[in-house]
Design a protein around this motif. Structure first.
Motif, PDB file in Angstrom:
ATOM      1  N   ILE A  21      49.317  38.017  31.280  1.00 15.90           N
ATOM      2  CA  ILE A  21      50.248  39.064  30.657  1.00 15.90           C
ATOM      3  C   ILE A  21      50.616  40.671  31.881  1.00 15.90           C
ATOM      4  O   ILE A  21      51.204  40.910  32.930  1.00 15.90           O
ATOM      5  N   ASP A  22      48.997  40.599  32.409  1.00 18.23           N
ATOM      6  CA  ASP A  22      48.299  41.830  32.855  1.00 18.23           C
ATOM      7  C   ASP A  22      48.789  41.514  34.486  1.00 18.23           C
ATOM      8  O   ASP A  22      48.623  42.692  34.893  1.00 18.23           O
ATOM      9  N   GLU A  23      49.347  40.471  35.332  1.00 15.60           N
ATOM     10  CA  GLU A  23      49.497  40.871  36.293  1.00 15.60           C
ATOM     11  C   GLU A  23      50.698  41.360  36.708  1.00 15.60           C
ATOM     12  O   GLU A  23      50.984  41.729  36.406  1.00 15.60           O
ATOM     13  N   GLN A  24      50.012  41.849  37.861  1.00 14.42           N
ATOM     14  CA  GLN A  24      51.089  43.050  39.276  1.00 14.42           C
ATOM     15  C   GLN A  24      51.203  42.053  41.126  1.00 14.42           C
ATOM     16  O   GLN A  24      50.138  41.680  41.326  1.00 14.42           O
ATOM     17  N   PRO A  25      52.066  42.121  41.167  1.00 11.51           N
ATOM     18  CA  PRO A  25      51.541  41.892  42.763  1.00 11.51           C
ATOM     19  C   PRO A  25      50.294  42.545  43.435  1.00 11.51           C
ATOM     20  O   PRO A  25      50.140  43.477  43.485  1.00 11.51           O
ATOM     21  N   LEU A  26      50.002  41.354  44.375  1.00 11.97           N
ATOM     22  CA  LEU A  26      49.349  42.423  45.156  1.00 11.97           C
ATOM     23  C   LEU A  26      47.393  42.781  44.493  1.00 11.97           C
ATOM     24  O   LEU A  26      47.201  43.518  44.830  1.00 11.97           O
ATOM     25  N   GLY A  27      47.143  42.088  42.987  1.00 12.28           N
ATOM     26  CA  GLY A  27      45.941  42.983  42.626  1.00 12.28           C
ATOM     27  C   GLY A  27      46.627  43.818  41.817  1.00 12.28           C
ATOM     28  O   GLY A  27      45.040  45.399  41.790  1.00 12.28           O
ATOM     29  N   MET A  28      47.722  44.421  42.050  1.00  8.77           N
ATOM     30  CA  MET A  28      48.013  46.450  41.769  1.00  8.77           C
ATOM     31  C   MET A  28      47.449  46.497  40.470  1.00  8.77           C
ATOM     32  O   MET A  28      47.315  47.572  39.825  1.00  8.77           O
ATOM     33  N   HIS A  29      47.419  45.653  39.589  1.00  8.22           N
ATOM     34  CA  HIS A  29      46.770  45.483  37.913  1.00  8.22           C
ATOM     35  C   HIS A  29      45.361  46.462  37.348  1.00  8.22           C
ATOM     36  O   HIS A  29      45.280  46.506  37.105  1.00  8.22           O
ATOM     37  N   HIS A  30      44.674  46.425  38.697  1.00  9.58           N
ATOM     38  CA  HIS A  30      42.500  46.145  39.485  1.00  9.58           C
ATOM     39  C   HIS A  30      43.123  47.560  39.776  1.00  9.58           C
ATOM     40  O   HIS A  30      41.977  48.726  39.280  1.00  9.58           O
ATOM     41  N   TYR A  31      43.920  48.042  39.831  1.00 12.77           N
ATOM     42  CA  TYR A  31      44.159  49.494  40.202  1.00 12.77           C
ATOM     43  C   TYR A  31      44.659  50.915  39.326  1.00 12.77           C
ATOM     44  O   TYR A  31      44.412  51.935  39.521  1.00 12.77           O
ATOM     45  N   LYS A  32      45.325  50.770  38.052  1.00  7.94           N
ATOM     46  CA  LYS A  32      45.357  51.376  37.006  1.00  7.94           C
ATOM     47  C   LYS A  32      44.356  51.674  36.316  1.00  7.94           C
ATOM     48  O   LYS A  32      43.328  51.016  36.488  1.00  7.94           O
ATOM     49  N   LYS A  33      44.450  52.918  35.651  1.00  7.28           N
ATOM     50  CA  LYS A  33      43.406  53.933  35.239  1.00  7.28           C
ATOM     51  C   LYS A  33      43.385  54.162  34.371  1.00  7.28           C
ATOM     52  O   LYS A  33      44.632  54.098  33.352  1.00  7.28           O
ATOM     53  N   MET A  34      42.259  54.465  33.775  1.00  7.12           N
ATOM     54  CA  MET A  34      42.476  54.546  32.218  1.00  7.12           C
ATOM     55  C   MET A  34      41.030  55.421  31.584  1.00  7.12           C
ATOM     56  O   MET A  34      40.395  54.151  32.557  1.00  7.12           O
ATOM     57  N   ASP A  35      40.554  56.269  31.222  1.00 10.35           N
ATOM     58  CA  ASP A  35      39.808  57.036  30.668  1.00 10.35           C
ATOM     59  C   ASP A  35      38.493  55.926  30.299  1.00 10.35           C
ATOM     60  O   ASP A  35      39.245  55.377  29.238  1.00 10.35           O
ATOM     61  N   LYS A  36      37.549  56.115  29.714  1.00 12.95           N
ATOM     62  CA  LYS A  36      36.498  55.468  29.870  1.00 12.95           C
ATOM     63  C   LYS A  36      36.750  55.663  27.773  1.00 12.95           C
ATOM     64  O   LYS A  36      36.448  55.070  26.816  1.00 12.95           O
ATOM     65  N   SER A  37      37.079  57.037  27.617  1.00 16.17           N
ATOM     66  CA  SER A  37      36.967  57.613  26.273  1.00 16.17           C
ATOM     67  C   SER A  37      38.417  57.128  25.594  1.00 16.17           C
ATOM     68  O   SER A  37      38.488  56.481  24.171  1.00 16.17           O
TER      69      SER A  37
END
Length: 174
Positions: free
Chosen positions: A137-153
């Motif tokens: 569900i969360d996948e994006q082309p070329l693995g771009m889903h791995h580069y979205k940012k989220m603050d640890k808090s």
């Protein structure tokens, strides 16, 4: 035995190390999808959310000439194997039940068949299929889903909310 929570798992130094590579945003988002799918498929949401949170902790970086090389990475990818081993060790260290650790690590191992010379279609358990679908569900082309940012808090807040939802389901089952 007290339940090992998603927040417990997330805060551990090993998780922090490996989720930095695969993406905190992706891991937390997939855990949320896994919770929803687990309810729909009548799968233990505790197992599903833990496996989803940890599903990509076997990722590694593959650079060629100083640039990320997605195709080379995919050709040599064994992240599910490495991730399953890391997930199991981590959960045992945190005091998780051994059978839970085993089921979670198997779901991590089988969340993808990209590293196998054959497909797993129709061979996964319901838990393993939930984790696979949540990831998809969360996948994006070329693995771009791995580069979205989220603050640890923010991640901790979202995982705490998920922990509370899981706890309600588990309490209702008793």
């Amino acid at each position: 035995m007290q339940r090992v929570t998603l927040v417990d798992v997330f805060k551990h130094r090993i998780t922090q190390k490996y989720l930095q590579r695969s993406g905190i945003h992706h891991a937390v988002t997939v855990a949320g999808h896994a919770f929803d799918l687990a309810l729909k498929e009548k799968v233990d949401p505790d197992l599903a959310t833990k496996a989803a949170l940890l599903h990509d902790m076997g990722h590694y970086e593959w650079y060629r000439d100083g640039k990320w090389d997605y195709e080379e990475y995919r050709k040599h990818d064994i992240h599910a194997i490495k991730g399953a081993e890391r997930a199991h060790k981590l959960l045992i260290r945190l005091g998780e039940d051994r059978l839970v650790a085993k089921e979670v690590s198997l779901a991590v191992l089988l969340h993808t068949d990209s590293y196998l010379p054959f497909e797993l279609e129709g061979k996964r358990t319901k838990l393993q299929e939930v984790v696979r679908k949540a990831d998809e569900i969360d996948e994006q082309p070329l693995g771009m889903h791995h580069y979205k940012k989220m603050d640890k808090s923010v991640a901790i807040q979202l995982l705490n909310e998920l922990d509370q939802k899981v706890e309600v389901i588990l309490d209702d089952q008793v």
